[in-house]
Design a protein around this motif. Structure first.
Motif, PDB file in Angstrom:
ATOM      1  N   ALA A 248       0.714  -1.290  -0.189  1.00 12.19           N
ATOM      2  CA  ALA A 248      -0.095  -0.045  -0.087  1.00 12.19           C
ATOM      3  C   ALA A 248       0.812   1.086   0.077  1.00 12.19           C
ATOM      4  O   ALA A 248       0.744   1.996  -0.811  1.00 12.19           O
ATOM      5  N   ARG A 249       1.946   1.217   0.753  1.00 12.69           N
ATOM      6  CA  ARG A 249       2.813   2.394   0.920  1.00 12.69           C
ATOM      7  C   ARG A 249       3.647   2.830  -0.492  1.00 12.69           C
ATOM      8  O   ARG A 249       3.809   3.915  -0.778  1.00 12.69           O
ATOM      9  N   ASN A 250       3.957   1.854  -1.268  1.00 11.71           N
ATOM     10  CA  ASN A 250       4.559   1.809  -2.264  1.00 11.71           C
ATOM     11  C   ASN A 250       3.250   2.404  -3.368  1.00 11.71           C
ATOM     12  O   ASN A 250       3.922   3.068  -4.628  1.00 11.71           O
ATOM     13  N   ALA A 251       2.316   1.923  -3.282  1.00 13.66           N
ATOM     14  CA  ALA A 251       1.316   2.447  -4.328  1.00 13.66           C
ATOM     15  C   ALA A 251       0.300   3.663  -3.905  1.00 13.66           C
ATOM     16  O   ALA A 251       0.044   4.456  -5.008  1.00 13.66           O
ATOM     17  N   VAL A 252       0.224   4.034  -2.820  1.00 15.03           N
ATOM     18  CA  VAL A 252      -0.654   5.402  -2.610  1.00 15.03           C
ATOM     19  C   VAL A 252       0.145   6.599  -2.653  1.00 15.03           C
ATOM     20  O   VAL A 252      -0.411   7.572  -3.167  1.00 15.03           O
ATOM     21  N   PRO A 253       1.385   6.667  -2.540  1.00  8.11           N
ATOM     22  CA  PRO A 253       2.042   8.074  -2.555  1.00  8.11           C
ATOM     23  C   PRO A 253       1.683   8.875  -3.871  1.00  8.11           C
ATOM     24  O   PRO A 253       1.712   8.138  -4.922  1.00  8.11           O
TER      25      PRO A 253
END
Length: 306
Positions: A248-253
């Motif tokens: 999620a952290r790799n996708a959301v920014p």
């Protein structure tokens, strides 16, 4: 048989002009040098030195032989250098087989930190499914397999815990559940969901969680990878994606979607599979250490999600 040590002593005598000084240079006694040169002359049938008050000076035969010795000693020195590099873990190839969730971004970032200070280290990264990863390490086609626990580990393999990852929801901007501090299975049963498809191990976990709660999830979309599921939640109002936090952290920014913790879902073990043995190569230990550091919780992992 002419060996490396006798050639090294011969070169030392040429460079120093003295058996005594040569002995000091290579760390042996003067009689050992004298004996070695005598044996070398007997083995080659050459007179290698003129001996006199001036010390030891190479003959014409000795000078010609010296050029050959130097070429070969350079090669032998290189071999010794490479052996030491292998022992230190500074040279070689490590093949890693892993799931898409780790192979697309997380592991490439980790191994890049290994490759920087070790230019002679090479990493081959292969993306596979759970069964393919276990099979690759078992058959020796990969030195390391990285996947989600729990792992059914064959006896020839050793599991090593690299770290842990909680599961989260990627909630589109404006969704009623985007304001929640955390989400439960009951909360998710009321929402449209985007899940990874079977036979992904996470899909089995999600199905089991809803089954235990006596609830039926509204799965509107299925994706082969966690990254694809997260991207669908971000790019369309199709639903909420359930994925590992690092995915999620790799996708959301750069998006307006929100990462919301899941309250009653288990924390996952990230497992490395390696072959069992009495001694692991230093290079493999170097890569495993980097993976453990890369998957270790960071400061932001201890802070609440916003």
């Amino acid at each position: 048989m002419i060996d490396f040590r006798s050639l090294e002593m011969f070169q030392a005598v040429v460079e120093t002009g003295s058996a005594t000084l040569a002995a000091q240079k290579v760390g042996v006694t003067q009689p050992a040098i004298t004996k070695s040169i005598a044996n070398l002359e007997a083995q080659t049938g050459l007179t290698l030195f003129e001996r006199g008050r001036f010390g030891m000076r190479p003959t014409l035969e000795g000078s010609i032989f010296l050029s050959t010795v130097r070429r070969n000693l350079i090669g032998l020195d290189e071999i010794k250098t490479q052996i030491e590099a292998i022992k230190r873990g500074a040279r070689g190839l490590v093949r890693i087989s892993t799931l898409p969730a780790y192979g697309e971004e997380t592991i490439p970032k980790i191994v890049s930190k290994v490759l920087g200070p070790h230019p002679d280290v090479k990493i081959a990264l292969n993306i596979d499914n759970y069964e393919g990863i276990v099979r690759a390490v078992s058959l020796g086609h990969a030195e390391v397999g990285v996947l989600i626990g729990p792992v059914v580990c064959p006896p020839e393999l050793e599991p090593i815990i690299l770290g842990q990852q909680p599961l989260v929801a990627v909630v589109p901007d404006g969704h009623p559940l985007s304001v929640a501090e955390q989400l439960t299975v009951a909360d998710l049963a009321t929402a449209r969901l985007i899940l990874v498809s079977s036979p992904h191990p996470l899909r089995a976990l999600f199905d089991q969680m809803f089954l235990r709660a006596g609830l039926t999830p509204d799965v509107r979309l299925e994706a082969r990878t966690q990254r694809a599921a997260a991207s669908l939640a971000i790019s369309s109002p199709a639903g909420i994606a359930l994925v590992e936090r690092h995915v999620a952290r790799n996708a959301v920014p750069g998006s307006s979607a929100r990462i919301v913790p899941l309250a009653d879902f288990p924390v996952l073990d990230i497992i490395a599979l390696v072959g069992r043995g009495d001694r692991r190569a230093a290079l493999l230990d170097l890569v495993l250490s980097a993976l453990q550091t890369g998957f270790a919780p960071s400061i932001e992992d201890t802070e609440p999600q916003r």
